[in-house]
Design a protein around this motif. Structure first.
Motif, PDB file in Angstrom:
ATOM      1  N   CYS A  86      45.408  36.975  41.271  1.00 46.75           N
ATOM      2  CA  CYS A  86      44.557  35.703  41.777  1.00 46.75           C
ATOM      3  C   CYS A  86      43.003  36.168  41.732  1.00 46.75           C
ATOM      4  N   ALA A  87      42.969  37.144  42.379  1.00 47.49           N
ATOM      5  CA  ALA A  87      41.305  37.674  42.525  1.00 47.49           C
ATOM      6  C   ALA A  87      41.081  38.380  41.127  1.00 47.49           C
ATOM      7  N   CYS A  88      41.879  38.854  40.459  1.00 40.83           N
ATOM      8  CA  CYS A  88      41.599  39.534  39.143  1.00 40.83           C
ATOM      9  C   CYS A  88      41.328  38.469  38.130  1.00 40.83           C
ATOM     10  N   PHE A  89      42.218  37.473  37.817  1.00 46.19           N
ATOM     11  CA  PHE A  89      42.453  36.657  36.920  1.00 46.19           C
ATOM     12  C   PHE A  89      42.319  35.253  37.175  1.00 46.19           C
ATOM     13  N   PRO A 208      45.433  40.456  30.062  1.00 49.44           N
ATOM     14  CA  PRO A 208      45.326  40.858  28.575  1.00 49.44           C
ATOM     15  C   PRO A 208      45.293  42.461  28.374  1.00 49.44           C
ATOM     16  N   CYS A 209      45.892  42.886  27.331  1.00 48.94           N
ATOM     17  CA  CYS A 209      46.002  44.158  26.669  1.00 48.94           C
ATOM     18  C   CYS A 209      44.801  44.356  25.485  1.00 48.94           C
ATOM     19  N   GLY A 240      45.518  33.000  32.447  1.00 50.42           N
ATOM     20  CA  GLY A 240      45.278  31.947  31.358  1.00 50.42           C
ATOM     21  C   GLY A 240      43.699  32.261  31.208  1.00 50.42           C
ATOM     22  N   LEU A 241      42.841  32.392  32.003  1.00 45.73           N
ATOM     23  CA  LEU A 241      41.485  32.295  31.854  1.00 45.73           C
ATOM     24  C   LEU A 241      41.238  33.831  31.026  1.00 45.73           C
ATOM     25  N   ALA A 242      41.841  34.968  31.728  1.00 44.55           N
ATOM     26  CA  ALA A 242      41.603  36.154  31.071  1.00 44.55           C
ATOM     27  C   ALA A 242      42.121  36.076  29.506  1.00 44.55           C
TER      28      ALA A 242
END
Ligand code: SF4
Ligand code: SF4
Ligand code: SF4
Length: 256
Positions: A86-89, A208-209, A240-242
């Motif tokens: 959550c915090a990351c992406f 994502p990689c 999704g955003l990332a």
């Protein structure tokens, strides 16, 4: 005796799963030996108003009061760590970005909503984040490894190979070959291929990689017979955003 570093744990709009992961007995016991935990929801009253060396923040920014909270924490912290997907992406709350927001808000908060919502976004969209510990929920071992790194001055290295790398090493049968949508090829590993090892497809919760070939991956999924909606549903779930940002303008999975 050398003073322990001062650490705080906080949450904005999240499910508290990341914080509970830290609270699990073995993780927490080890953590308190290494750092001075000044603030932690559920177990310590938030009476500490001083500075933190490290502040771990869980959750997505969903409401205006979340922005106030994280800005205040940023001012009081030398380093900020985004804890969990959550915090990351943006994770599950950010699914709202890909659908009719008003409709979704009416389902979740049908009436009497006193909260002023903002577009659900990761904390890094609002404040400077120094470190990211993704996964939903994050891995206890990785949290402890991170703390050991900061205490010993070792560089903390995020895992950058795809989930498939760990999955193949474990000898798991490939779920893509069974016709399922598994995001392992385009997702950063570091979870030990947790989901495919339990016969569940990867939903991309570690983000994502960088070196992934998105175009080829989506083409393959389409050739396997998966619809745009099925692909979109999978991608938007955790990061999704990332994924959208990583894929760039040239290829928009949301518009497929
Ligand atoms: S990352 Fe997962 S466990 Fe952590 S707050 Fe978000 S939904 Fe909950
Ligand atoms: S099951 Fe998923 S993670 Fe494992 S090798 Fe196949 S695509 Fe990769
Ligand atoms: S396999 Fe995928 S969804 Fe499961 S924990 Fe790892 S990155 Fe997250």
């Amino acid at each position: 005796m050398k003073e322990k570093i001062k650490v705080g744990f906080y949450g904005v709009s999240g499910c508290s799963g990341c914080l509970l992961t830290v609270l699990y007995e073995d993780c927490f016991k080890e953590l308190v030996k290494m750092v001075d935990i000044k603030s932690f929801p559920f177990i310590k009253e938030d009476s500490y108003k001083g500075k933190f060396d490290y502040c771990f923040i869980e959750g997505t920014v969903c409401f205006d009061e979340d922005i106030v909270t994280i800005n205040e924490l940023r001012k009081r912290s030398d380093k900020v760590v985004a804890l969990g997907s959550c915090a990351c992406f943006g994770c599950v709350p950010s699914i709202r970005n890909f659908h009719n927001q008003e409709k979704i808000m009416s389902f979740v908060y049908p009436k009497y909503n006193h909260l002023k919502e903002v577009d659900p976004t990761p904390i890094g969209d609002h404040i400077k984040v120094d470190y990211y510990l993704p996964q939903c929920p994050p891995d206890k071992k990785e949290i402890l490894e991170f703390v050991k790194c900061i205490l010993t001055g070792r560089e903390f290295k995020s895992y950058t190979s795809p989930v498939c790398f760990e999955c193949r090493k474990k000898g798991n049968p490939c779920l893509l070959e069974e016709g399922k949508i598994c995001l392992g090829p385009i997702t950063n590993g570091g979870c030990g291929a947790l989901c495919p090892s339990n016969d569940t497809t990867c939903y991309g919760c570690r983000g994502p990689c960088k070196d992934a070939n998105y175009e080829a991956f989506f083409k393959m999924l389409k050739e396997m017979g998966h619809t745009n909606k099925e692909i979109k549903d999978k991608l938007e779930t955790f990061a999704g955003l990332a994924f959208k940002e990583e894929e760039g303008e040239s290829s928009k999975w949301l518009e497929r």
